[in-house]
Each structure stands twice: as structure tokens, then as C-alpha cells.
Design a protein around this motif. Structure first.
Motif, mmCIF file in Angstrom:
data_model
loop_
_atom_site.group_PDB
_atom_site.id
_atom_site.type_symbol
_atom_site.label_atom_id
_atom_site.label_comp_id
_atom_site.label_asym_id
_atom_site.label_seq_id
_atom_site.Cartn_x
_atom_site.Cartn_y
_atom_site.Cartn_z
ATOM 1 N N VAL A 292 -13.831 -23.343 -22.861
ATOM 2 C CA VAL A 292 -14.134 -22.777 -21.543
ATOM 3 C C VAL A 292 -14.794 -21.423 -21.713
ATOM 4 O O VAL A 292 -14.542 -20.707 -22.687
ATOM 5 C CB VAL A 292 -12.859 -22.647 -20.673
ATOM 6 N N THR A 293 -15.650 -21.084 -20.770
ATOM 7 C CA THR A 293 -16.350 -19.804 -20.808
ATOM 8 C C THR A 293 -16.342 -19.159 -19.430
ATOM 9 O O THR A 293 -16.144 -19.824 -18.410
ATOM 10 C CB THR A 293 -17.822 -19.966 -21.241
ATOM 11 N N GLY A 294 -16.587 -17.885 -19.432
ATOM 12 C CA GLY A 294 -16.825 -17.125 -18.212
ATOM 13 C C GLY A 294 -17.906 -16.116 -18.536
ATOM 14 O O GLY A 294 -17.830 -15.436 -19.565
ATOM 15 N N GLU A 295 -18.938 -16.076 -17.733
ATOM 16 C CA GLU A 295 -20.043 -15.139 -17.965
ATOM 17 C C GLU A 295 -20.301 -14.324 -16.712
ATOM 18 O O GLU A 295 -20.296 -14.864 -15.612
ATOM 19 C CB GLU A 295 -21.340 -15.865 -18.333
ATOM 20 N N VAL A 296 -20.543 -13.051 -16.924
ATOM 21 C CA VAL A 296 -20.872 -12.155 -15.821
ATOM 22 C C VAL A 296 -22.030 -11.274 -16.265
ATOM 23 O O VAL A 296 -22.018 -10.732 -17.376
ATOM 24 C CB VAL A 296 -19.659 -11.271 -15.432
ATOM 25 N N ILE A 297 -23.027 -11.157 -15.413
ATOM 26 C CA ILE A 297 -24.149 -10.244 -15.657
ATOM 27 C C ILE A 297 -24.175 -9.243 -14.515
ATOM 28 O O ILE A 297 -24.191 -9.631 -13.349
ATOM 29 C CB ILE A 297 -25.492 -10.995 -15.746
ATOM 30 N N VAL A 298 -24.130 -7.977 -14.872
ATOM 31 C CA VAL A 298 -24.138 -6.917 -13.863
ATOM 32 C C VAL A 298 -25.290 -5.973 -14.133
ATOM 33 O O VAL A 298 -25.691 -5.757 -15.272
ATOM 34 C CB VAL A 298 -22.802 -6.130 -13.835
ATOM 35 N N GLY A 299 -25.816 -5.429 -13.080
ATOM 36 C CA GLY A 299 -26.883 -4.442 -13.190
ATOM 37 C C GLY A 299 -26.305 -3.057 -12.995
ATOM 38 O O GLY A 299 -25.377 -2.853 -12.230
ATOM 39 N N ALA A 300 -26.839 -2.118 -13.711
ATOM 40 C CA ALA A 300 -26.432 -0.721 -13.563
ATOM 41 C C ALA A 300 -27.469 -0.037 -12.677
ATOM 42 O O ALA A 300 -28.664 -0.153 -12.929
ATOM 43 C CB ALA A 300 -26.364 -0.050 -14.927
ATOM 44 N N ALA B 108 -18.560 5.926 -14.955
ATOM 45 C CA ALA B 108 -19.150 4.900 -14.100
ATOM 46 C C ALA B 108 -19.454 3.640 -14.902
ATOM 47 O O ALA B 108 -19.195 2.524 -14.450
ATOM 48 C CB ALA B 108 -20.427 5.429 -13.450
ATOM 49 N N TYR B 109 -19.985 3.814 -16.110
ATOM 50 C CA TYR B 109 -20.263 2.656 -16.964
ATOM 51 C C TYR B 109 -18.969 1.987 -17.405
ATOM 52 O O TYR B 109 -18.884 0.762 -17.463
ATOM 53 C CB TYR B 109 -21.068 3.061 -18.196
ATOM 54 N N GLU B 110 -17.966 2.777 -17.730
ATOM 55 C CA GLU B 110 -16.690 2.206 -18.147
ATOM 56 C C GLU B 110 -16.088 1.360 -17.034
ATOM 57 O O GLU B 110 -15.528 0.303 -17.287
ATOM 58 C CB GLU B 110 -15.728 3.315 -18.561
ATOM 59 N N GLU B 111 -16.219 1.817 -15.801
ATOM 60 C CA GLU B 111 -15.698 1.071 -14.655
ATOM 61 C C GLU B 111 -16.439 -0.255 -14.489
ATOM 62 O O GLU B 111 -15.826 -1.296 -14.258
ATOM 63 C CB GLU B 111 -15.829 1.916 -13.381
ATOM 64 N N VAL B 112 -17.760 -0.223 -14.607
ATOM 65 C CA VAL B 112 -18.561 -1.447 -14.495
ATOM 66 C C VAL B 112 -18.203 -2.405 -15.620
ATOM 67 O O VAL B 112 -18.037 -3.610 -15.405
ATOM 68 C CB VAL B 112 -20.075 -1.121 -14.506
ATOM 69 N N LEU B 113 -18.068 -1.901 -16.823
ATOM 70 C CA LEU B 113 -17.725 -2.731 -17.971
ATOM 71 C C LEU B 113 -16.353 -3.370 -17.790
ATOM 72 O O LEU B 113 -16.173 -4.572 -18.036
ATOM 73 C CB LEU B 113 -17.752 -1.886 -19.244
ATOM 74 N N SER B 114 -15.390 -2.602 -17.349
ATOM 75 C CA SER B 114 -14.042 -3.119 -17.124
ATOM 76 C C SER B 114 -14.040 -4.205 -16.063
ATOM 77 O O SER B 114 -13.415 -5.258 -16.231
ATOM 78 C CB SER B 114 -13.118 -1.974 -16.714
ATOM 79 N N ARG B 115 -14.753 -3.975 -14.964
ATOM 80 C CA ARG B 115 -14.821 -4.965 -13.885
ATOM 81 C C ARG B 115 -15.490 -6.246 -14.361
ATOM 82 O O ARG B 115 -15.017 -7.350 -14.086
ATOM 83 C CB ARG B 115 -15.561 -4.389 -12.675
ATOM 84 N N ALA B 116 -16.577 -6.115 -15.115
ATOM 85 C CA ALA B 116 -17.292 -7.290 -15.625
ATOM 86 C C ALA B 116 -16.406 -8.087 -16.580
ATOM 87 O O ALA B 116 -16.369 -9.325 -16.531
ATOM 88 C CB ALA B 116 -18.579 -6.863 -16.324
ATOM 89 N N ARG B 117 -15.671 -7.402 -17.438
ATOM 90 C CA ARG B 117 -14.766 -8.093 -18.377
ATOM 91 C C ARG B 117 -13.694 -8.861 -17.620
ATOM 92 O O ARG B 117 -13.424 -10.028 -17.907
ATOM 93 C CB ARG B 117 -14.133 -7.077 -19.327
#
Length: 105
Positions: free
Chosen positions: A21-29, A49-58
Motif C-alpha cells: 500500500v502507498t500514500g502520496e501527497v504533493i504540496v506546493g510551497a 513554515a516549511y517544517e509545518e508543511v512537511l509534517s502535514r504532508a507526511r
């Protein structure tokens, strides 16, 4: 649901393998975060701000992976691997992927 990077769960033998199984997320900064992070790079410090985006994406990638495991009848995901990639011409997109084996314990 148990999610682990190990290949087993102590005291809980795998009764059935359900599949990969996989889960993929692509986010834009956004531009303002990029600008702020550039300033942080120059003066030092953490780019919150980047750490927050990274944490949310993970977390979103892991949640998607858990959903797919459940849809296959799994109650755990073992051997989980997290990968991070920067995408786009200017590195403006971040991809987080989570992959593991859905199992029934």
C-alpha cells in the motif's frame, strides 16, 4: 491501526498479507514561505513554515496509506518507508510518499 517501519509487530504474528500500500501527497510551497525561508537560510534558524508543511504532508501520506490498508482488510502496515522528493522547475513542490505492506494481525 498499527503502522511500523519494522517487518513485524512483537507478539502479534502476521496472519495474512494483504498487499503493498502507498500514500502520496504533493504540496506546493507558496511564494511568501519561499521568501521567508530564503531569509532564514541567510540569517540562520529553522524554517518553521516549511517544517509545518512537511509534517502535514507526511501525516496525510500516512493517513492515505492506512486507508488503503484498511480497504484491503488489513489492520496494520509493516515495513513502512517514507520518501521525500522536491519537484518542479524551481523545486517549488514537495512530494512525500509512504509505502508499506498491509497485513492482518
Amino acid at each position: 491501526m498499527i503502522v511500523t517501519t519494522t517487518n513485524n509487530v512483537d507478539g502479534r504474528p502476521v496472519q495474512r498479507y494483504c498487499g503493498v500500500v502507498t500514500g502520496e501527497v504533493i504540496v506546493g510551497a507558496n511564494l511568501f514561505r519561499d521568501l521567508f525561508a530564503s531569509v532564514r537560510d541567510i540569517v540562520g534558524g529553522r524554517a518553521g513554515a516549511y517544517e509545518e508543511v512537511l509534517s502535514r504532508a507526511r501525516e496525510e501520506a500516512l493517513a492515505e496509506m492506512r486507508e488503503r490498508a484498511a480497504s484491503l482488510g488489513g489492520n496494520a502496515v509493516i515495513g513502512v518507508d517514507l520518501d521525500y522528493e522536491v519537484l518542479g522547475a524551481n523545486g517549488s513542490m514537495l512530494m512525500v510518499s509512504a509505502t508499506g505492506t498491509a497485513v492482518y494481525l
